[in-house]
Each structure stands twice: as C-alpha cells, then as structure tokens.
Design a protein around this motif. Structure first.
Motif, PDB file in Angstrom:
ATOM      1  N   ILE A  47       0.823  -1.203   0.000  1.00 58.45           N
ATOM      2  CA  ILE A  47       0.000   0.000   0.000  1.00 58.45           C
ATOM      3  C   ILE A  47       0.862   1.260   0.000  1.00 58.45           C
ATOM      4  CG2 ILE A  47      -1.554   1.366   1.434  1.00 58.45           C
ATOM      5  CD1 ILE A  47      -2.958  -1.205   2.143  1.00 58.45           C
ATOM      6  N   VAL A  48       1.813   1.318   0.904  1.00 60.12           N
ATOM      7  CA  VAL A  48       2.692   2.476   0.973  1.00 60.12           C
ATOM      8  C   VAL A  48       4.106   1.972   1.166  1.00 60.12           C
ATOM      9  CG1 VAL A  48       3.302   4.546   2.265  1.00 60.12           C
ATOM     10  CG2 VAL A  48       0.918   3.941   1.985  1.00 60.12           C
ATOM     11  N   SER A  49       5.029   2.481   0.414  1.00 57.31           N
ATOM     12  CA  SER A  49       6.421   2.084   0.570  1.00 57.31           C
ATOM     13  C   SER A  49       7.230   3.285   1.008  1.00 57.31           C
ATOM     14  CB  SER A  49       6.966   1.549  -0.754  1.00 57.31           C
ATOM     15  OG  SER A  49       6.760   2.483  -1.781  1.00 57.31           O
ATOM     16  N   SER A  50       8.343   3.007   1.647  1.00 59.04           N
ATOM     17  CA  SER A  50       9.234   4.085   2.049  1.00 59.04           C
ATOM     18  C   SER A  50      10.134   4.399   0.873  1.00 59.04           C
ATOM     19  CB  SER A  50      10.045   3.641   3.264  1.00 59.04           C
ATOM     20  OG  SER A  50      10.794   2.486   2.941  1.00 59.04           O
ATOM     21  N   GLY A  51      11.216   5.127   1.111  1.00 63.22           N
ATOM     22  CA  GLY A  51      12.127   5.437   0.035  1.00 63.22           C
ATOM     23  C   GLY A  51      12.044   6.901  -0.332  1.00 63.22           C
ATOM     24  N   HIS A  52      12.051   7.198  -1.627  1.00 64.31           N
ATOM     25  CA  HIS A  52      12.075   8.572  -2.112  1.00 64.31           C
ATOM     26  C   HIS A  52      10.850   9.346  -1.616  1.00 64.31           C
ATOM     27  CE1 HIS A  52      12.296  11.961  -4.812  1.00 64.31           C
ATOM     28  NE2 HIS A  52      13.481  11.547  -5.227  1.00 64.31           N
ATOM     29  N   LYS A 189       3.308   5.860   6.853  1.00 62.50           N
ATOM     30  CA  LYS A 189       2.902   4.602   6.228  1.00 62.50           C
ATOM     31  C   LYS A 189       1.512   4.195   6.692  1.00 62.50           C
ATOM     32  CE  LYS A 189       4.204  -0.294   5.890  1.00 62.50           C
ATOM     33  NZ  LYS A 189       5.218  -1.302   6.215  1.00 62.50           N
ATOM     34  N   TYR A 190       1.246   4.313   7.967  1.00 66.56           N
ATOM     35  CA  TYR A 190      -0.065   3.947   8.502  1.00 66.56           C
ATOM     36  C   TYR A 190      -1.153   4.892   7.988  1.00 66.56           C
ATOM     37  CZ  TYR A 190       2.499   1.071  11.921  1.00 66.56           C
ATOM     38  OH  TYR A 190       3.299   0.143  12.535  1.00 66.56           O
ATOM     39  N   ALA A 191      -0.859   6.202   7.998  1.00 63.66           N
ATOM     40  CA  ALA A 191      -1.856   7.185   7.555  1.00 63.66           C
ATOM     41  C   ALA A 191      -2.164   7.026   6.064  1.00 63.66           C
ATOM     42  CB  ALA A 191      -1.362   8.603   7.843  1.00 63.66           C
ATOM     43  N   LEU A 192      -1.123   6.972   5.242  1.00 65.23           N
ATOM     44  CA  LEU A 192      -1.334   6.897   3.795  1.00 65.23           C
ATOM     45  C   LEU A 192      -1.855   5.526   3.381  1.00 65.23           C
ATOM     46  CD1 LEU A 192       1.778   8.839   2.454  1.00 65.23           C
ATOM     47  CD2 LEU A 192      -0.432   9.692   3.230  1.00 65.23           C
ATOM     48  N   GLY A 193      -1.436   4.486   4.103  1.00 73.24           N
ATOM     49  CA  GLY A 193      -1.953   3.158   3.808  1.00 73.24           C
ATOM     50  C   GLY A 193      -3.442   3.067   4.071  1.00 73.24           C
ATOM     51  N   THR A 194      -3.887   3.635   5.173  1.00 75.66           N
ATOM     52  CA  THR A 194      -5.319   3.642   5.488  1.00 75.66           C
ATOM     53  C   THR A 194      -6.083   4.471   4.475  1.00 75.66           C
ATOM     54  OG1 THR A 194      -4.775   3.423   7.843  1.00 75.66           O
ATOM     55  CG2 THR A 194      -7.014   4.138   7.291  1.00 75.66           C
ATOM     56  N   LYS A 195      -5.536   5.617   4.124  1.00 71.97           N
ATOM     57  CA  LYS A 195      -6.178   6.488   3.144  1.00 71.97           C
ATOM     58  C   LYS A 195      -6.337   5.776   1.803  1.00 71.97           C
ATOM     59  CE  LYS A 195      -5.455  10.961   0.877  1.00 71.97           C
ATOM     60  NZ  LYS A 195      -4.570  12.153   0.822  1.00 71.97           N
ATOM     61  N   LYS A 196      -5.330   4.998   1.407  1.00 70.13           N
ATOM     62  CA  LYS A 196      -5.402   4.320   0.110  1.00 70.13           C
ATOM     63  C   LYS A 196      -6.458   3.229   0.111  1.00 70.13           C
ATOM     64  CE  LYS A 196      -2.626   2.315  -3.562  1.00 70.13           C
ATOM     65  NZ  LYS A 196      -1.267   2.004  -4.054  1.00 70.13           N
ATOM     66  N   VAL A 197      -6.573   2.473   1.204  1.00 71.12           N
ATOM     67  CA  VAL A 197      -7.598   1.431   1.277  1.00 71.12           C
ATOM     68  C   VAL A 197      -8.989   2.049   1.211  1.00 71.12           C
ATOM     69  CG1 VAL A 197      -8.677  -0.214   2.860  1.00 71.12           C
ATOM     70  CG2 VAL A 197      -6.225  -0.319   2.447  1.00 71.12           C
ATOM     71  N   LEU A 198      -9.191   3.143   1.962  1.00 66.45           N
ATOM     72  CA  LEU A 198     -10.483   3.827   1.918  1.00 66.45           C
ATOM     73  C   LEU A 198     -10.777   4.343   0.514  1.00 66.45           C
ATOM     74  CD1 LEU A 198     -10.254   5.868   5.241  1.00 66.45           C
ATOM     75  CD2 LEU A 198     -11.713   3.898   4.821  1.00 66.45           C
ATOM     76  N   GLY A 199      -9.772   4.948  -0.107  1.00 63.64           N
ATOM     77  CA  GLY A 199      -9.953   5.505  -1.435  1.00 63.64           C
ATOM     78  C   GLY A 199     -10.268   4.454  -2.472  1.00 63.64           C
ATOM     79  N   LYS A 200      -9.572   3.321  -2.400  1.00 63.41           N
ATOM     80  CA  LYS A 200      -9.814   2.262  -3.380  1.00 63.41           C
ATOM     81  C   LYS A 200     -11.235   1.732  -3.266  1.00 63.41           C
ATOM     82  CE  LYS A 200      -8.668  -2.406  -4.745  1.00 63.41           C
ATOM     83  NZ  LYS A 200      -7.934  -3.628  -4.460  1.00 63.41           N
ATOM     84  N   ASN A 201     -11.683   1.463  -2.057  1.00 66.24           N
ATOM     85  CA  ASN A 201     -13.025   0.932  -1.859  1.00 66.24           C
ATOM     86  C   ASN A 201     -14.089   1.962  -2.240  1.00 66.24           C
ATOM     87  OD1 ASN A 201     -13.200  -1.898  -0.285  1.00 66.24           O
ATOM     88  ND2 ASN A 201     -11.294  -0.861   0.229  1.00 66.24           N
TER      89      ASN A 201
END
Length: 345
Positions: A47-52, A189-201
């Motif tokens: 869902i969310v990766s670190s890095g750049h 990671k937790y915030a953006l990961g949750t946001k992405k799951v909500l957005g996808k659904n």
C-alpha cells in the motif's frame, strides 16, 4: 493523449471526480476497539512504501485521481501518472525543463498550459489544487529520475498515442525501501496506507453504484475499513477535527493544540512535517488534513460550493455536521495515530 475510446459524458465525469475526492477526505475512523473486516484484494504490504519522498508525496497527493490500478476505460477519472510521465518525458528531455513545465501546469491548470490534449478532451482540465512548491519539485524529481508503477494496458496504449518510443526510464526504488523506517515514516505509512484502502473501496463503489451509494459507503463502511487497518498495523488510527462531521470524531485537547499549530503553519505557507511524540513505550503521531478545491464539494459553503443534492444527503447522514465553511488550503483535521515505539512495520 487519449486514454481509451468511446463517448464520455464530461460533465458527469468531472462531477464524480470532484465529489469522489471530497468524500475521501471526509472519511474518519472513530471506534475505540478495532475489529477485523475484509479490506479487499490489495496486498497491504504494497500500500505504501518508504524510500524517495517524492514517491510518498505522489502516492498521497496524486493517486486518488491518477491511480495506476483503475481500469483503462471503466470508471477512470484521470490518466495514470505513468501517462503524465511519458508525455512530459516526450516533450521535455532535460530534468529542469521537465520540472518547470510540470510545475507550471499545477500552478495554473488550463487548456493553454496543457500538453495532454487527449486527456483534457476526455477528463477536462485538472481542477486547481494548492501544492507547496517544494512538494511539486520532489514529485517531479521522482517522476523524472525513477521508474514508476504502470498499468498492464498502458504500454500497448502508448503505441497508438505516443510520438516517441515508450519511456518509463529511470532508477528502480530498491534497497532504500528495505531500510528500517523511523517513527515519522512509520506514521506516514499507517496514515497513507489507510487512506489508500479507503480511497480504493470508495472509488469502486462510485464506479459500480454511483455517487449517492458512495456517500452511504462513507457513513456505513469507512469506519470498519479503518478499524481493519488498525488491526493490521497494530495501531490506533483515527482522523479527528475541531469541526467534526460526526461527533465521535471530535478532537481532544491535545489534538486541538496540534490542529491549531498546523493551521498556523499552513497559513504561513510553511512546509508541513508530521509531529512525532515519544510517550513512554508508545509513539503519538499527528499529520494534517488540508483542503483543496475538490474538498469544498462536501466541506465548503452550502449552496455555493456544496450542491443541493449533496447537502440533502449530508443532512440525512450527519444531522449534527459541523464540517462545512472551509476554503482551499485550510486544515480540516488531523491524522491521530498511536503505535508502539518498537513497531517493526
């Protein structure tokens, strides 16, 4: 650049895009005791990766509309980011010109500034959104320097629409993604990961059932999905506000203090950094939710930026709603996340 074929009802597409993003920003997690629920077919680890930093910003700021996973023809509301990269790489060979053109369009989206004519014909001109200049630069740098996620169909699509060979050139985000995350990165990671799951659904609901069903989705399912992410990450994840849509999402005294601090930073045009507080064996993480013009479809001024039909639905679903009256680039609330200090996620 044209993405797919067929007759598109442009007005309907633009309305759905605006309301979709507004609804996403309205989703709030509030339950104290998270419970397990079906999150969907996403691989949570991806869902969310670190890095750049530009990658994180792109996933956070751009993917709600420019998703690499939405189908080519059904329900897509904007071209995928790889289409943006490919067209700008085709038109601007050096990084400085690429970044300058990319930034200029975001500062003033218009037909005159557009180079993606097919996308404009299909989706309309991208609505203006406020982006801090340093964030735009980091996103542009990431697009230019790195390979990015692409839909399976895009390479074949480009053969019929690109003037030059397909170009997703650049470095691969690799070993840095496997480096240990610090507490700020874990919170993001937790915030953006949750946001992405909500957005996808949510987007899936809009594509299959329409906007009215999406409003009901926010009211009925957003909480259980957020709770599922809390269970997955072993963290307490919620979104709170000083002007809550749902009274359960009212910020506490500590959270209100951070909301006011973020408001001052945004008003002064400062870059926003998450707040990380060490509290015995746990980490308290805070990160602002900032409005753009699409948020105003649900959080702006009734009968001015909020349409009558949306107001009817909001009044029915949230009779004590306080989350209106906002303008662009204002702090509407914050992510408030608690996780263990020795978290390995």
């Amino acid at each position: 650049m044209d993405i797919g074929h067929g007759i598109i009802d442009l007005k309907d597409v633009l309305m759905k895009r605006s309301i979709a993003i507004a609804i996403i920003f309205s989703m709030i997690s509030c339950k104290e005791k998270p419970s397990s629920s079906n999150i969907g077919d996403d691989s949570i680890s991806k869902i969310v990766s670190s890095g750049h930093e530009g990658k994180v910003l792109m996933e956070n700021k751009c993917y709600l509309c420019h998703s690499p996973s939405a189908p080519e023809n059904k329900g897509r509301i904007a071209p995928p980011m790889i289409a943006v990269k490919a067209r700008y790489m085709e038109s601007f060979e050096d990084e400085e010109a690429f970044t300058e053109a990319f930034s200029a369009f975001l500062k003033s989206p218009s037909k005159q500034n557009a180079i993606m004519w097919g996308a404009v014909d299909r989706f309309g001109v991208m609505p203006y959104q406020y982006f801090p200049e340093d964030e735009v630069g980091k996103i542009a740098e990431y697009l230019y320097d790195y390979q990015i996620e692409e839909p399976e169909w895009f390479k074949e699509h480009w053969k019929g629409h690109g003037k030059t060979p397909y170009n997703n050139s650049g470095k691969t985000v690799g070993t840095e993604d496997n480096a240990p995350l610090d507490h700020k990165e874990i919170g993001l990671k937790y915030a953006l990961g949750t946001k992405k799951v909500l957005g996808k659904n949510l987007m899936g609901t809009i594509q299959t059932k329409g906007v009215d069903a999406a409003l009901a989705f926010c009211n009925e399912r957003a909480y259980t999905l957020t709770d599922s992410m809390s269970v997955h990450f072993n963290a307490k994840i919620k979104r709170v506000s000083d002007k809550p849509r749902n009274s359960k999402n009212k910020a506490n005294k500590t959270e209100l203090g951070y909301i006011e601090a973020f408001k001052e930073q945004v008003a002064n045009g400062n870059s926003i950094e998450p707040v990380v507080v060490e509290n015995n064996d746990q980490i308290d993480f805070y990160y602002p939710i900032v409005t753009n013009n699409m948020c105003l479809k649900c959080h702006g001024t009734p009968e001015k930026t909020i349409g009558k039909e949306v107001m009817k639905s909001l009044s029915r679903l949230y009779p004590n709603d306080k989350a209106t009256g906002y303008n662009v680039n204002e702090v509407r609330g914050i992510w408030s996340i608690i996780f263990e200090k020795d978290s390995l996620h």
